[in-house]
Design a protein around this motif. Structure first.
Motif, PDB file in Angstrom:
ATOM      1  N   UNK A  11      24.721  41.155 -19.930  1.00  0.00           N
ATOM      2  CA  UNK A  11      23.313  41.336 -19.558  1.00  0.00           C
ATOM      3  C   UNK A  11      22.504  40.143 -20.050  1.00  0.00           C
ATOM      4  N   UNK A  12      21.584  39.686 -19.209  1.00  0.00           N
ATOM      5  CA  UNK A  12      20.721  38.598 -19.656  1.00  0.00           C
ATOM      6  C   UNK A  12      19.316  38.751 -19.107  1.00  0.00           C
ATOM      7  N   UNK A  13      18.359  38.199 -19.827  1.00  0.00           N
ATOM      8  CA  UNK A  13      16.975  38.132 -19.349  1.00  0.00           C
ATOM      9  C   UNK A  13      16.877  37.009 -18.323  1.00  0.00           C
ATOM     10  N   UNK A  14      16.229  37.296 -17.213  1.00  0.00           N
ATOM     11  CA  UNK A  14      15.984  36.261 -16.209  1.00  0.00           C
ATOM     12  C   UNK A  14      14.477  36.172 -15.983  1.00  0.00           C
ATOM     13  N   UNK A  17      21.971  32.923 -12.743  1.00  0.00           N
ATOM     14  CA  UNK A  17      22.076  33.782 -13.907  1.00  0.00           C
ATOM     15  C   UNK A  17      22.095  32.895 -15.146  1.00  0.00           C
ATOM     16  N   UNK A  18      21.419  33.336 -16.190  1.00  0.00           N
ATOM     17  CA  UNK A  18      21.336  32.488 -17.376  1.00  0.00           C
ATOM     18  C   UNK A  18      22.604  32.471 -18.212  1.00  0.00           C
ATOM     19  N   UNK A  19      23.315  33.602 -18.274  1.00  0.00           N
ATOM     20  CA  UNK A  19      24.532  33.657 -19.098  1.00  0.00           C
ATOM     21  C   UNK A  19      25.755  33.701 -18.193  1.00  0.00           C
ATOM     22  N   UNK A  22      19.480  41.051 -15.639  1.00  0.00           N
ATOM     23  CA  UNK A  22      20.539  40.822 -14.681  1.00  0.00           C
ATOM     24  C   UNK A  22      21.872  40.921 -15.409  1.00  0.00           C
TER      25      UNK A  22
END
Lengths: 312, 312, 312, 312
Positions: A125-128, A234-236, A117
């Motif tokens: 960009x981050x892993x979700x 969103x993680x970041x 995402x």
């Protein structure tokens, strides 16, 4: 050679009744599915797998079931292109081969599923993580033909803002604003300000059940779930991203019921081509920040019924 | 009579090393504690209980431990007045009797705990659930005297509103308001309106460890935890109550760090009389509505150090 | 640009106390670690990560922590050879960079971990699942130098058979055999027969804490845990394999205490070269088939103390 | 007075589709049910409760649902004699009153449930924990009449010994015994000795669904589940008790399939008087000590079908 003598699985049981499901739960595997021109999908699925047992048979040959799962996992790892959506159906077919006495085989799978995402403003960009869900049921008909129905779905976390609490906050603030603003200015302020509400993590789930030959894209389902809440999470999130998520969510407040209705509307649009008897399960569970309990909504319906309800 | 012959628990083990903790986990009991002039406390505690094991002993007499728990639970049920806070210490004493070889005994307990609450506006009474936590450690000194330290605590759900996200929403709304309001009116509006933020369930935990003779009221701890978040939560909320909870919470936004600092400040005030070596653990975990992960803060300190930090 | 004005993280808090740990819990990532000449390790780790917070700082810059985790996960994925054992230490270093005010940083990680096994008789290969555990703590000394201690461990399921129950069954059967066998024949029978006992899943855990530059092989730890129970378990067991597992386990009955003592003995042998202050935590929890609760044993000790106890 | 204006629950939703279930999950209460001439039953139930929502209604009046649960819990606490089995039906009726637009209401409840047991040899009394399960579904027919079906059940832990592994151990031991015993003596030994097998905790579940006026005793269900495994388990076992449990269990080895068949046979006997359309769900899940996964069996059937299968 060790043999199992009296009381083997193939004996007649003392109590001759048919059993609906016999098998194993909690079989965990690591699985890498290669795809053409896309990054491979890596899963750590947990499988439950069952056969039915005729009244004439004392026990299922239990080891054949984890064996079937293992064999399919190994085979699929060798393929140049494999689809997550057909994994359970493959195991069902393998189990129908190994358990020749079985007329109904069921395999269920859940796995953490990573998708990428971008944060809404800073584009980081981050892993979700979501969950991929799949299952398949195979029936061996009297003429030995096999019909398989499979089910693909996902479960994703998002953010939900309550419309009603927001409305009540707006009303109280309005009555206080009218103490020093004229009505016209007050209305402009009401249209400009982002009013508070209770908001919380919501968990949306969609399961779509179809005949074996139909293809359902798991990532499309994830998009539908995410876009039916007030906002994705969103993680970041740097400061501007956090602000965007909060403001967007508060401009899009939704009842738990709305999430389910919206998911159904999007599913009908996206999967309109599927057969009318496609079974659609949609579920939303919000971890209400003002309570210790959760709010919950669910709809189970066929695509045909859904189209009728929506006059499509 | 069945006896256990070679390799009994009292034999010397092949590997002569001391074991820190040996015992049982997950022993569940039902317990009613009568109190003078108050409603009885009903608990469904889960116990873990351990003894240490000298290097000369092969095994602990395992059954004596669930036996000790059972006996204390039975005894306490007969008392006209019993205190939850001394339950673990009682079991520790019983275990030190039964395990004559043990020098260190530890008992831990967690239980759902029901407390009553009134909704903020409509005054509806409702049952609320928190968790009561207790443990006790008994040391048998060389002179056979026994010193016991016990620990009482609780874990409660509340609501937390993020100050920083609220500030960013306020700033964006302000810049939009200034497009049609003069600065002075704008400031009045900013003071009046309840701005949005992300909010979520927060879980606060406090554990206070003291010598055996000190008394800590579990319900006081629950109050401290609840009042250190943006707002308590409540199971029965009609429309006016929901509005009050949301508005109060948004007027009291707190970082996860603030919850822990506030809990410590209140603990020092409420329990100022306790010894300086009283160990205080405070923890807050917020289930951030904009993320899949939680925010967390914790402080572990003695009461003495805390008083120093706060110049008390 | 959105800024956060009054009450920023860098302000002085109203209550000026130091916080032990502030950060995030439950950050889930997907990670592929390539290795030279071995298959890559694939993990789905869940991270908790914390910094301490000085009394002069209101809040940690929370987003820098998931950011640090993300950056390390991305970097490590590009390396030709990466080690799981240094993952947490890498994140600690990254966090010490990003949180310039922090003096103590802690990162913890748990992940399902797949290892291959062969069934004992039929040699069928199968995927097995354990858990890999790692953590790291970094201290920024007054002279700005950084010292990191890391901890590697694992948690694995195996099978445990109770010696004492087996002994009691042996005794009862013996008294019945002596009704028709002479003593000498009876003794031969007692040595031949595999007597029943209660057996169950046991969960063994080992954590070894060392200075940053030491290397601990996670798979060695898994071997130690598995071989300290009555028998390893295996997902694919055909009839001869099942028989071998059961018979081997019953020839090797172990108290929960024995599992811990044996793990310590093997750790001292395998890791004898490590410093004396290496902290070793060993834990065994058996899901007793005759009870609703579990049996538990644990030892926490330095390698130096352990060597002393064992006269090494 | 705070009112909720546009977008209230009673408005028409933008997407006019019916929702199957809308409500709350995880509502926890403390409940004491007095009984005539028996000790009161104390429960800590967790409730899920749902109504359906017509396509013309935007939202359910969510607070009425926890309110209904609360009111029934309060009312039931005042009764001189109350039955756990009708609790969910009472809440269903209350919800049908409060949600006048609902045509289908569903309430589910799970609670830890304490029952007393005596150890098999030493007769020590101990508290044991199982789970009580109940649910009720109410349908408001077109003529406004209400029909309620309720479901009572329980989930209990017991011990299961595998017959097939025991048979294989017996065969291997037999071949070794025949090396020094004649066939006749060998047969006598085989009949006398208690051979090993893998054994584990098994979890049995029974749910019986009937029309509202039928009465099902939850404790009878617990007895049926316990007696369908190899042996019940017990929290307080001294050496002779432990021996009795292990030996009895090994004289009564059962496949996971046998547990389900036996539960059905006992249910037909005990509840023979119930209507033919009574729905019976029986489930057994064994935590196999030789595997990381569980063995599972289930049967779902009407009492009428069951009687047919058993020729009754």
């Amino acid at each position: 050679m060790v043999v199992c003598l009296p009381d083997t699985q193939d004996d007649e049981p003392r109590i001759p009744i048919h059993l609906s499901r016999v098998g194993v739960t909690g079989v965990k595997k690591l699985l890498t599915l290669k795809r053409k021109e896309k990054r491979p999908i890596i899963l750590l699925p947990t499988f439950d797998a069952f056969v039915d047992l005729p009244s004439t048979q004392k026990g299922t040959h239990m080891s054949r079931t984890p064996e079937a799962i293992s064999e399919v996992v190994d085979e699929v790892a060798t393929l140049a292109s494999a689809s997550v959506e057909s994994l359970c159906a493959d195991i069902v077919n393998k189990m129908l081969e190994k358990h020749e006495y079985a007329k109904r085989v069921e395999v269920r799978m859940t796995s953490d599923y990573m998708f990428m995402k971008e944060s809404p403003v800073t584009d980081n960009k981050s892993q979700e993580m979501g969950k991929l869900i799949a299952n398949a049921v195979g029936i061996r008909e009297d003429d030995e033909s096999i019909s398989i129905r499979k089910c693909i779905g996902a479960e994703v976390i998002g953010m939900t803002v309550c419309p009603c609490a927001q409305e009540s906050v707006r009303e109280v603030d309005k009555s206080n604003l009218l103490k020093f603003l004229d009505e016209e200015t007050c209305e402009k302020v009401l249209d400009t300000v982002t009013f508070a509400s209770h908001n919380q993590r919501g968990i949306g789930t969609v399961l779509i059940e179809v005949p074996e030959n139909e293809y359902i894209d798991g990532e499309k389902i994830i998009e539908i779930i995410e876009s039916s809440m007030s906002s994705p999470v969103c993680e970041l999130l740097k400061r501007p991203d956090e602000n965007a998520v909060v403001m967007n969510a508060h401009q899009n407040p939704v009842f738990v019921e709305d999430c389910v209705r919206t998911m159904n509307e999007k599913i009908v649009k996206e999967f309109s081509h599927l057969p009318n008897d496609t079974l659609i399960t949609t579920r939303q569970e919000n971890q209400e920040s003002i309570h210790r309990h959760n709010a919950f909504a669910e709809k189970v319906s066929t695509l045909g019924s859904l189209k009728e309800e929506l006059n499509l």
